[in-house]
Design an enzyme around this catalytic site. Structure first.
Site, PDB file in Angstrom:
ATOM      1  CB  VAL A 185      -2.199   4.175 -33.232  1.00 41.12           C
ATOM      2  CG1 VAL A 185      -1.858   5.162 -34.509  1.00 41.12           C
ATOM      3  CG2 VAL A 185      -1.285   4.483 -32.103  1.00 41.12           C
ATOM      4  CB  CYS A 186      -6.077   6.760 -36.445  1.00 37.57           C
ATOM      5  SG  CYS A 186      -7.339   6.885 -37.803  1.00 37.57           S
ATOM      6  CG  LEU A 187      -7.298   0.401 -37.167  1.00 37.60           C
ATOM      7  CD1 LEU A 187      -8.711  -0.610 -37.329  1.00 37.60           C
ATOM      8  CD2 LEU A 187      -6.072  -0.553 -37.020  1.00 37.60           C
TER       9      LEU A 187
END
Length: 176
Positions: A84-86
């Site tokens: 998941v995108c930080l």
């Protein structure tokens, strides 16, 4: 809450008491799997996903590492790794039982890990939602989340029968 470990325990207990299935990886409270259903008012409705969560020592001051085990079509999730995108985690981090539905209800196509999903979402929302539903059908059924990835060998993924039937489907019928 006087310490990060107390906060970790409290958040994990809240998560376990919610509608999510939580499975601990080891005896510690830092790694676990969460199984959850797609929100009913989204194209993810009907899907079931398993995510792996790793809480850092500095939790809750530092957000967790979150990755999908089974595939999902989402602008902020890398299709191959499930990461998941930080930026999404750090910007919207809240307790897990709040964060998971928000992630699926409010994708952010302006900061994508999956550029194709982001572009399709911005260009043709109905086509994007159809692709999400196709992924739900193919990858997000309860049987798709049964085993953790390290427990499933590549030999189990496709049997010899699967190879034979897929060869026939590709070959098609001979021209008369």
């Amino acid at each position: 809450m006087s310490s990060p470990s107390k906060r970790r325990e409290m958040d994990l207990m809240k998560l376990m008491m919610s509608d999510y299935k939580v499975e601990m990886v080891n005896d510690g409270m830092q790694e676990f799997y969460v199984d959850f259903h797609g929100p009913s008012d989204s194209p993810y409705h009907g899907g079931v996903w398993r995510i792996r969560v790793e809480l850092p020592d500095a939790y809750p001051y530092k957000s967790p590492s979150i990755g999908f085990v089974n595939k999902i079509y989402h602008p902020n999730v890398d299709e191959m790794s499930g990461s998941v995108c930080l930026d999404v985690i750090n910007q919207t981090w809240s307790p897990m039982f709040v964060f998971l539905p928000q992630l699926l209800l409010y994708p952010n196509p302006s900061d994508p890990l999956n550029g194709e999903a982001a572009a399709l979402m911005m260009r043709d929302r109905p086509a994007y939602e159809q692709r999400v539903k196709e992924y739900c059908e193919k990858y997000a059924k309860p049987e798709n989340i049964g085993a953790a990835p390290e427990e499933k060998s590549s030999d189990e993924e496709l049997s010899e029968d699967d190879y034979e039937s897929s060869d026939e489907a590709v070959a098609g019928q001979a021209d008369p």
